[in-house]
Design an enzyme around this catalytic site. Sequence first.
Site, PDB file in Angstrom:
ATOM      1  N   GLU A 280      86.138  40.747  15.905  1.00 38.81           N
ATOM      2  CA  GLU A 280      84.748  40.257  16.014  1.00 38.81           C
ATOM      3  C   GLU A 280      84.506  39.133  15.014  1.00 38.81           C
ATOM      4  O   GLU A 280      84.937  39.205  13.857  1.00 38.81           O
ATOM      5  CB  GLU A 280      83.762  41.409  15.767  1.00 38.81           C
TER       6      GLU A 280
ATOM      7  N   THR B 153      84.492  28.763  34.050  1.00 37.95           N
ATOM      8  CA  THR B 153      85.443  29.868  34.054  1.00 37.95           C
ATOM      9  C   THR B 153      86.824  29.248  33.869  1.00 37.95           C
ATOM     10  O   THR B 153      86.999  28.035  34.003  1.00 37.95           O
ATOM     11  CB  THR B 153      85.426  30.649  35.391  1.00 37.95           C
TER      12      THR B 153
ATOM     13  N   LYS C  60      89.787  29.516  37.943  1.00 33.33           N
ATOM     14  CA  LYS C  60      89.702  28.926  39.290  1.00 33.33           C
ATOM     15  C   LYS C  60      90.666  27.732  39.331  1.00 33.33           C
ATOM     16  O   LYS C  60      91.865  27.942  39.257  1.00 33.33           O
ATOM     17  CB  LYS C  60      88.249  28.555  39.596  1.00 33.33           C
TER      18      LYS C  60
HETATM   19  N1  DSN Z   1      82.279  34.684  42.400  1.00 29.22           N
HETATM   20  C1  DSN Z   1      82.668  33.344  42.036  1.00 29.22           C
HETATM   21  C2  DSN Z   1      83.043  32.546  43.230  1.00 29.22           C
HETATM   22  O1  DSN Z   1      83.676  33.105  44.100  1.00 29.22           O
HETATM   23  O2  DSN Z   1      82.740  31.370  43.302  1.00 29.22           O
HETATM   24  C3  DSN Z   1      81.653  32.715  41.238  1.00 29.22           C
HETATM   25  O3  DSN Z   1      81.403  33.521  40.142  1.00 29.22           O
END
Ligand code: DSN
Length: 424
Positions: free
Chosen positions: A49, A219, A222
């Site tokens: 932490e 994020t 992706k």
């Molecule tokens: N659930 C994600 C998506 O599929 O775009 C976004 O958080």
Amino acid sequence: MSRDTAIFDLIEQEHQRQLEGIELIASENFVSDQVREAAGSVLTNKYAEGLPGKRYYGGCEIVDQVENLAIERIKKLFNCTWANVQPHSGSQANYAVTLACLQPGDKILGFDLSHGGHLTHGSPVNFSGKLFKTYFYGVKKETGYVDYDQMEEIALAERPKLIICGASAYSRDWDYARIRSIADKCGAIILADISHPAGLIAAGLLNDPFDHCHIVTTTTHKTLRGPRGGVIMLRHDFDNPWGIALKNGTLRKMSSLLDSAVFPGCQGGPLEHVIAAKAVAFGEANSEGYRTYMKQVVANARLMASIFMNKGYHIISGGTDNHSMLIDLRSKGITGKDAENALSETHITVNKNMVPFDTESPFVTSGIRVGTAAITSRGIKENDIEKIVDLIDQTLMNKDNEQALKKIKAEVHALMAGRPLFTW
Ligand code: DSN
């Protein structure tokens, strides 16, 4: 201790599912062995932490170096000056931003979920819609492009404290300069959530949000092709405009408010094993090989959209600038739900998705969202794209014909056979 075969058998089944099928969920990807190795490492054993050099636990001298590397690498990737790599997800990153910038009841202007936005951009079923007063802009019905005039009209009428841009299902680039001019007219902070196109932005293939948007979140799993997680970034740090000061009277910097919003604001111990995996992915993304991969993702998506359109499918906005497209299936007389189910029979994975001005519920929907980041990681290039669109079209046209679906599934497996999950 005996091996937990119940779980490891399931993991192997999932591995086979991933190997055999065509993965077109626009938010998914396949990571490198090194990313997986870091995510499964002994760093999962460590509590840390706080921030590097300022922890609430002993024994952090190694994880401090890991986290600092992750920070340095993402700063280089996006040419930014500050990053917090601890958010456990994109939603956590966005939550931390609202915690740093807003008080409950403040106004947010976000992109309508049913037009392609995200739950955390103000949806009433999410913290963002429960804690804040929310307003939405959408796309123009005639073009499918974001309606910046509508954004401006609502911003000037409601004077939100935060404008959020970014999407989960929008295939066009964003006009960040226009959004900044709108925000400046009403005194709003801009959050750009680049979770979907982050890799394309890092590779210089799309507009750069950093000079116009005050705060950027993403994020990491992706197009960035890292472990599941989130990040918050700033290119230009700034004094918070709400007068929050240190004891000596100096205004706290935005970076400091964001750090506090992540921990202790909304998270406890950071996932240092995931942060190590993020560092590996950011290192991979800082390379010519990754930029080549990103260009292939876009080339595959553009070709796929044009082949779909030649077959009479309606792509929202008439094409794509990024890795994804939203297909309105109403002209084919199929719902998104039926399409998703039929495609899973032939081992092609997509998700049903609302389309702008949809008349179906979110459980049924009129569309599907398709993305090329994951198949491109498996080595798919232009010469296979026509075949993939054919397999999708045949599946949808034969959705109630069990024999035909079986045959198509065999063709899917043949196309993907021998391809590793991740190719560099
Ligand atoms: N659930 C994600 C998506 O599929 O775009 C976004 O958080």
